[in-house]
Write a protein that holds these residues in place. Structure first.
Motif, PDB file in Angstrom:
ATOM      1  N   PHE A   1     -15.667   5.297 -10.062  1.00  0.00           N
ATOM      2  CA  PHE A   1     -14.464   5.419 -10.874  1.00  0.00           C
ATOM      3  C   PHE A   1     -13.343   4.677 -10.161  1.00  0.00           C
ATOM      4  CE2 PHE A   1     -14.870   9.111  -8.132  1.00  0.00           C
ATOM      5  CZ  PHE A   1     -13.642   9.189  -7.508  1.00  0.00           C
ATOM      6  N   PRO A   2     -12.333   4.252 -10.904  1.00  0.00           N
ATOM      7  CA  PRO A   2     -11.220   3.523 -10.274  1.00  0.00           C
ATOM      8  C   PRO A   2     -10.510   4.374  -9.227  1.00  0.00           C
ATOM      9  CG  PRO A   2     -11.173   3.271 -12.667  1.00  0.00           C
ATOM     10  CD  PRO A   2     -12.205   4.317 -12.370  1.00  0.00           C
ATOM     11  N   GLY A   3     -10.264   3.777  -8.082  1.00  0.00           N
ATOM     12  CA  GLY A   3      -9.584   4.481  -7.003  1.00  0.00           C
ATOM     13  C   GLY A   3     -10.487   5.356  -6.169  1.00  0.00           C
ATOM     14  N   ARG A   4     -11.793   5.223  -6.339  1.00  0.00           N
ATOM     15  CA  ARG A   4     -12.727   6.066  -5.588  1.00  0.00           C
ATOM     16  C   ARG A   4     -12.578   5.868  -4.087  1.00  0.00           C
ATOM     17  NH1 ARG A   4     -19.228   4.858  -5.620  1.00  0.00           N
ATOM     18  NH2 ARG A   4     -19.704   5.880  -3.650  1.00  0.00           N
ATOM     19  N   GLU A   5     -12.542   4.611  -3.652  1.00  0.00           N
ATOM     20  CA  GLU A   5     -12.438   4.344  -2.219  1.00  0.00           C
ATOM     21  C   GLU A   5     -11.088   4.784  -1.665  1.00  0.00           C
ATOM     22  OE1 GLU A   5     -14.818   3.451  -0.255  1.00  0.00           O
ATOM     23  OE2 GLU A   5     -16.217   3.373  -1.945  1.00  0.00           O
ATOM     24  N   VAL A   6     -10.046   4.686  -2.493  1.00  0.00           N
ATOM     25  CA  VAL A   6      -8.724   5.136  -2.042  1.00  0.00           C
ATOM     26  C   VAL A   6      -8.728   6.648  -1.808  1.00  0.00           C
ATOM     27  CG1 VAL A   6      -6.290   5.311  -2.659  1.00  0.00           C
ATOM     28  CG2 VAL A   6      -7.576   3.241  -3.219  1.00  0.00           C
ATOM     29  N   VAL A   7      -9.309   7.388  -2.754  1.00  0.00           N
ATOM     30  CA  VAL A   7      -9.391   8.839  -2.606  1.00  0.00           C
ATOM     31  C   VAL A   7     -10.223   9.206  -1.387  1.00  0.00           C
ATOM     32  CG1 VAL A   7     -10.229  10.960  -3.686  1.00  0.00           C
ATOM     33  CG2 VAL A   7      -9.070   9.237  -5.074  1.00  0.00           C
ATOM     34  N   ARG A   8     -11.327   8.521  -1.213  1.00  0.00           N
ATOM     35  CA  ARG A   8     -12.193   8.809  -0.063  1.00  0.00           C
ATOM     36  C   ARG A   8     -11.472   8.531   1.252  1.00  0.00           C
ATOM     37  NH1 ARG A   8     -18.489   6.790   0.431  1.00  0.00           N
ATOM     38  NH2 ARG A   8     -18.928   7.699   2.482  1.00  0.00           N
ATOM     39  N   THR A   9     -10.722   7.429   1.292  1.00  0.00           N
ATOM     40  CA  THR A   9      -9.991   7.089   2.507  1.00  0.00           C
ATOM     41  C   THR A   9      -8.889   8.104   2.798  1.00  0.00           C
ATOM     42  OG1 THR A   9     -10.426   4.738   2.117  1.00  0.00           O
ATOM     43  CG2 THR A   9      -8.651   5.303   3.650  1.00  0.00           C
ATOM     44  N   LEU A  10      -8.204   8.559   1.755  1.00  0.00           N
ATOM     45  CA  LEU A  10      -7.139   9.541   1.952  1.00  0.00           C
ATOM     46  C   LEU A  10      -7.704  10.868   2.469  1.00  0.00           C
ATOM     47  CD1 LEU A  10      -4.916   8.926  -1.208  1.00  0.00           C
ATOM     48  CD2 LEU A  10      -4.393   8.333   1.160  1.00  0.00           C
ATOM     49  N   ILE A  11      -8.855  11.267   1.948  1.00  0.00           N
ATOM     50  CA  ILE A  11      -9.459  12.527   2.407  1.00  0.00           C
ATOM     51  C   ILE A  11      -9.895  12.410   3.859  1.00  0.00           C
ATOM     52  CG2 ILE A  11     -11.414  14.085   2.094  1.00  0.00           C
ATOM     53  CD1 ILE A  11     -11.226  13.584  -0.882  1.00  0.00           C
ATOM     54  N   VAL A  12     -10.545  11.303   4.177  1.00  0.00           N
ATOM     55  CA  VAL A  12     -11.013  11.123   5.553  1.00  0.00           C
ATOM     56  C   VAL A  12      -9.834  10.982   6.515  1.00  0.00           C
ATOM     57  CG1 VAL A  12     -12.326   9.584   7.076  1.00  0.00           C
ATOM     58  CG2 VAL A  12     -13.199  10.123   4.803  1.00  0.00           C
ATOM     59  N   SER A  13      -8.735  10.387   6.042  1.00  0.00           N
ATOM     60  CA  SER A  13      -7.564  10.239   6.916  1.00  0.00           C
ATOM     61  C   SER A  13      -6.986  11.592   7.324  1.00  0.00           C
ATOM     62  CB  SER A  13      -6.488   9.416   6.221  1.00  0.00           C
ATOM     63  OG  SER A  13      -5.995  10.080   5.071  1.00  0.00           O
ATOM     64  N   GLY A  14      -7.316  12.632   6.555  1.00  0.00           N
ATOM     65  CA  GLY A  14      -6.874  13.970   6.948  1.00  0.00           C
ATOM     66  C   GLY A  14      -7.453  14.408   8.277  1.00  0.00           C
ATOM     67  N   LEU A  15      -8.586  13.832   8.676  1.00  0.00           N
ATOM     68  CA  LEU A  15      -9.184  14.167   9.964  1.00  0.00           C
ATOM     69  C   LEU A  15      -8.366  13.618  11.132  1.00  0.00           C
ATOM     70  CD1 LEU A  15     -12.946  13.459   9.146  1.00  0.00           C
ATOM     71  CD2 LEU A  15     -11.851  15.679   9.338  1.00  0.00           C
ATOM     72  N   THR A  16      -7.613  12.575  10.883  1.00  0.00           N
ATOM     73  CA  THR A  16      -6.838  11.948  11.957  1.00  0.00           C
ATOM     74  C   THR A  16      -5.444  12.550  12.077  1.00  0.00           C
ATOM     75  OG1 THR A  16      -5.953  10.203  10.504  1.00  0.00           O
ATOM     76  CG2 THR A  16      -8.084   9.810  11.535  1.00  0.00           C
ATOM     77  N   PHE A  17      -5.084  13.464  11.195  1.00  0.00           N
ATOM     78  CA  PHE A  17      -3.735  14.039  11.185  1.00  0.00           C
ATOM     79  C   PHE A  17      -3.723  15.284  12.057  1.00  0.00           C
ATOM     80  CE2 PHE A  17       0.048  15.999   9.302  1.00  0.00           C
ATOM     81  CZ  PHE A  17       0.884  14.893   9.242  1.00  0.00           C
ATOM     82  N   PRO A  18      -2.996  15.291  13.169  1.00  0.00           N
ATOM     83  CA  PRO A  18      -2.982  16.480  14.045  1.00  0.00           C
ATOM     84  C   PRO A  18      -2.467  17.710  13.317  1.00  0.00           C
ATOM     85  CG  PRO A  18      -1.999  14.567  15.127  1.00  0.00           C
ATOM     86  CD  PRO A  18      -2.174  14.202  13.692  1.00  0.00           C
ATOM     87  N   ILE A  19      -3.119  18.829  13.556  1.00  0.00           N
ATOM     88  CA  ILE A  19      -2.790  20.045  12.823  1.00  0.00           C
ATOM     89  C   ILE A  19      -1.390  20.540  13.149  1.00  0.00           C
ATOM     90  CG2 ILE A  19      -3.832  21.522  14.580  1.00  0.00           C
ATOM     91  CD1 ILE A  19      -3.702  22.081  10.759  1.00  0.00           C
ATOM     92  N   PHE A  20      -0.906  20.316  14.379  1.00  0.00           N
ATOM     93  CA  PHE A  20       0.416  20.829  14.731  1.00  0.00           C
ATOM     94  C   PHE A  20       1.520  20.077  14.005  1.00  0.00           C
ATOM     95  CE2 PHE A  20      -0.567  17.610  17.937  1.00  0.00           C
ATOM     96  CZ  PHE A  20       0.569  16.841  17.938  1.00  0.00           C
ATOM     97  N   LEU A  21       1.229  18.884  13.465  1.00  0.00           N
ATOM     98  CA  LEU A  21       2.217  18.161  12.675  1.00  0.00           C
ATOM     99  C   LEU A  21       2.277  18.669  11.236  1.00  0.00           C
ATOM    100  CD1 LEU A  21       1.664  14.459  13.839  1.00  0.00           C
ATOM    101  CD2 LEU A  21       3.414  16.081  14.584  1.00  0.00           C
ATOM    102  N   ALA A  22       1.278  19.426  10.826  1.00  0.00           N
ATOM    103  CA  ALA A  22       1.229  19.909   9.446  1.00  0.00           C
ATOM    104  C   ALA A  22       1.745  21.324   9.286  1.00  0.00           C
ATOM    105  CB  ALA A  22      -0.210  19.836   8.925  1.00  0.00           C
ATOM    106  N   VAL A  23       1.979  22.029  10.385  1.00  0.00           N
ATOM    107  CA  VAL A  23       2.346  23.443  10.263  1.00  0.00           C
ATOM    108  C   VAL A  23       3.737  23.618   9.639  1.00  0.00           C
ATOM    109  CG1 VAL A  23       0.840  24.248  12.106  1.00  0.00           C
ATOM    110  CG2 VAL A  23       3.148  23.427  12.668  1.00  0.00           C
TER     111      VAL A  23
END
Length: 301
Positions: free
Chosen positions: A124-146
């Protein structure tokens, strides 16, 4: 002459079938085996020894722990577990942890498996963008999200509540779950889903009754990893759950250890620590066969 030469040649110097190479390979294999077993033995001691010491100390009084920390208990002080469960409130914190982690784990596995299946099976259109955004969540430190999570839960009226903690835990474990399961769903045979579609099965039925059961080994692996991460989570509940009645086990243990300084009941404290360790061991023992099956299946594929 050649026969005599082959007979009288020193062993390991020149062999037509590559004897010296096998000799060197044999020594290399033995060296790797010995070194790997040594490292694993040392690592096992480093992991098991503190667990055994914690278990042993949970049956001793505070005086016995300070007098002889590495000796065996003279008698089993079962009242340490009673005191930890009732007087220190570990029982309430344990129930809160079970409720929060079980609910978050269910939502994470359900939403993560559905998202991973769609990303792995549908174009579907934007599939790779969605996948990249989800995976990028792994690189986001949890203490920056609190801080953003704090204001989001506050506006939603879920701050300092168990449902709010469930939502935060689910968001925390969701990216890893999708990242792990996408590759697993991609390896499942497409012919099975196509056969189900030919037989008239809907996409929902194909997912829940056919593809999801086939993904059980991978699901079991993610369940173990997510459970350990969520059960031991400390930063999120400390920031998002300041109501002591809703404390989870990690918060309760930290509060119990610091509430009385050196006058704390260390026997009960170690008993509480054992209480936090047992559920992790139980979950691993329950799902270890599935975890092994996941590794074997992945290596075969």
């Amino acid at each position: 002459m050649s026969a005599a030469t082959g007979t009288n040649a020193p062993a390991g110097t020149r062999a037509p079938s590559g004897g010296p190479v096998r000799h060197r390979d044999g020594r290399g294999e033995r060296a790797v085996t010995v070194s790997s077993h040594t490292v694993l033995t040392v690592w096992s001691v480093l992991v098991i020894a503190p667990l055994l010491w914690t278990l042993m100390s949970s049956f001793k009084t505070t005086q016995q722990i300070f007098a002889s920390p590495f000796s065996l208990p003279t008698s089993l002080q079962w009242e340490n577990y009673v005191n930890a469960w009732t007087l220190a409130g570990i029982g309430t914190y344990f129930v809160n942890s079970v409720v929060v982690v079980a609910a978050a784990l269910f939502l994470t596995m359900l939403l993560g498996a559905m998202s991973a299946y769609v990303l792995a099976r549908f174009d579907f259109p934007g599939r790779e963008v969605v996948r990249t955004l989800i995976v990028s969540g792994l690189t986001f430190p949890i203490f920056l999200a609190v801080v953003p999570l704090f204001f989001i839960l506050q506006q939603a009226g879920l701050l300092n509540t168990l449902p709010g903690l469930v939502a935060a835990y689910t968001a925390y474990a969701y990216p890893f779950t999708v990242f792990f399961l996408v590759s697993f769903f991609e390896e499942l045979p497409r012919e099975v889903a196509e056969a189900a579609a030919i037989d008239g099965a809907s996409e929902w039925r194909t997912f829940f009754q056919i593809m999801l059961p086939m993904a059980r080994p991978g699901m079991a692996s993610v369940v173990i990893l997510n459970f350990v991460g969520l059960w031991n989570q400390f930063l999120l509940p400390v920031v998002l759950n300041t109501d002591q009645e809703n404390y989870v086990l990690t918060q309760g243990m930290a509060s119990f250890a610091s509430q009385a300084g050196y006058s704390v009941d260390f026997g009960a404290l170690f008993a509480g620590a054992v209480t936090t360790i047992v559920p992790v061991l139980v979950v691993y023992l329950v799902f270890q066969r599935r975890l092994q099956g996941s590794v074997v299946q992945g290596s075969v594929k």
